[in-house]
Design a protein around this motif. Structure first.
Motif, PDB file in Angstrom:
ATOM      1  N   UNK A 138      34.431  33.364  48.770  1.00 29.21           N
ATOM      2  CA  UNK A 138      35.872  33.448  48.993  1.00 29.21           C
ATOM      3  C   UNK A 138      36.658  33.188  47.711  1.00 29.21           C
ATOM      4  N   UNK A 139      36.168  32.292  46.844  1.00 28.07           N
ATOM      5  CA  UNK A 139      36.864  32.036  45.580  1.00 28.07           C
ATOM      6  C   UNK A 139      36.906  33.294  44.712  1.00 28.07           C
ATOM      7  N   UNK A 140      35.808  33.998  44.652  1.00 32.78           N
ATOM      8  CA  UNK A 140      35.757  35.228  43.859  1.00 32.78           C
ATOM      9  C   UNK A 140      36.697  36.284  44.443  1.00 32.78           C
ATOM     10  N   UNK A 141      36.667  36.445  45.758  1.00 31.61           N
ATOM     11  CA  UNK A 141      37.547  37.427  46.403  1.00 31.61           C
ATOM     12  C   UNK A 141      39.015  37.049  46.235  1.00 31.61           C
ATOM     13  N   UNK A 142      39.320  35.755  46.337  1.00 29.54           N
ATOM     14  CA  UNK A 142      40.692  35.307  46.095  1.00 29.54           C
ATOM     15  C   UNK A 142      41.112  35.653  44.670  1.00 29.54           C
ATOM     16  N   UNK A 172      46.768  48.416  52.307  1.00 31.85           N
ATOM     17  CA  UNK A 172      47.057  47.887  50.986  1.00 31.85           C
ATOM     18  C   UNK A 172      46.787  48.972  49.959  1.00 31.85           C
ATOM     19  N   UNK A 173      47.687  49.085  48.993  1.00 30.00           N
ATOM     20  CA  UNK A 173      47.572  50.077  47.931  1.00 30.00           C
ATOM     21  C   UNK A 173      47.746  49.400  46.578  1.00 30.00           C
ATOM     22  N   UNK A 174      47.063  49.939  45.591  1.00 33.45           N
ATOM     23  CA  UNK A 174      47.228  49.478  44.210  1.00 33.45           C
ATOM     24  C   UNK A 174      47.533  50.703  43.376  1.00 33.45           C
ATOM     25  N   UNK A 175      48.749  50.786  42.879  1.00 34.56           N
ATOM     26  CA  UNK A 175      49.152  51.961  42.119  1.00 34.56           C
ATOM     27  C   UNK A 175      49.067  53.231  42.948  1.00 34.56           C
ATOM     28  N   UNK A 176      49.313  53.111  44.249  1.00 34.35           N
ATOM     29  CA  UNK A 176      49.274  54.261  45.145  1.00 34.35           C
ATOM     30  C   UNK A 176      47.892  54.605  45.679  1.00 34.35           C
ATOM     31  N   UNK A 177      46.859  53.881  45.263  1.00 35.76           N
ATOM     32  CA  UNK A 177      45.491  54.138  45.725  1.00 35.76           C
ATOM     33  C   UNK A 177      45.007  53.023  46.651  1.00 35.76           C
ATOM     34  N   UNK A 178      44.185  53.395  47.604  1.00 41.82           N
ATOM     35  CA  UNK A 178      43.622  52.414  48.534  1.00 41.82           C
ATOM     36  C   UNK A 178      42.725  51.441  47.787  1.00 41.82           C
ATOM     37  N   UNK A 179      42.651  50.220  48.293  1.00 41.14           N
ATOM     38  CA  UNK A 179      41.790  49.199  47.697  1.00 41.14           C
ATOM     39  C   UNK A 179      40.619  48.929  48.640  1.00 41.14           C
ATOM     40  N   UNK A 180      39.518  48.389  48.119  1.00 41.60           N
ATOM     41  CA  UNK A 180      38.354  48.108  48.961  1.00 41.60           C
ATOM     42  C   UNK A 180      38.673  47.133  50.094  1.00 41.60           C
ATOM     43  N   UNK A 181      37.914  47.230  51.151  1.00 44.08           N
ATOM     44  CA  UNK A 181      38.124  46.403  52.329  1.00 44.08           C
ATOM     45  C   UNK A 181      38.100  44.912  52.060  1.00 44.08           C
ATOM     46  N   UNK A 182      37.195  44.454  51.194  1.00 47.53           N
ATOM     47  CA  UNK A 182      37.114  43.016  50.938  1.00 47.53           C
ATOM     48  C   UNK A 182      38.373  42.517  50.229  1.00 47.53           C
TER      49      UNK A 182
END
Length: 102
Positions: free
Chosen positions: A6-10, A29-39
């Motif tokens: 969880x620390x790494x994911x945070x 959730x989007x980053x710069x208009x692109x989808x981000x991984x589920x985790x």
């Protein structure tokens, strides 16, 4: 000790928010208009629930996206994790128990 679990994911999620490119459109959730991984999505949702990340009002945005930002507590947590990560990077690796080096 390197960041794990969880620390790494945070740390990954907080780092992405700190760049200013994270937003939420509906339930995605989007980053710069692109989808981000589920985790990362799961970590972001948990960080919002814990008050470490906040979102702007999507109805006030022209594109309908809720921009993500770190709260003061989120900044503190991010800096703590960065320091832990830096300390772990400076530590020499543990010797291999089978190498005979002690």
């Amino acid at each position: 000790m390197p960041l794990t679990g969880a620390d790494l994911y945070d740390w990954i999620a907080l780092r992405r928010v700190s760049t200013g490119a994270m937003a939420k459109l509906g339930d995605r959730w989007l980053e710069g208009g692109r989808h981000v991984p589920g985790y990362v999505c799961e970590a972001l949702t948990a960080l919002c629930e814990r008050g470490l990340v906040t979102q702007s009002d999507p109805e006030q945005a022209t594109d309908g996206m809720a921009r993500a930002a770190l709260t003061p507590a989120g900044i503190t947590r991010y800096l703590q994790l960065c320091r832990r990560r830096q300390r772990a990077a400076r530590m020499p690796p543990a010797p291999d128990p089978g190498s005979g080096v002690s």
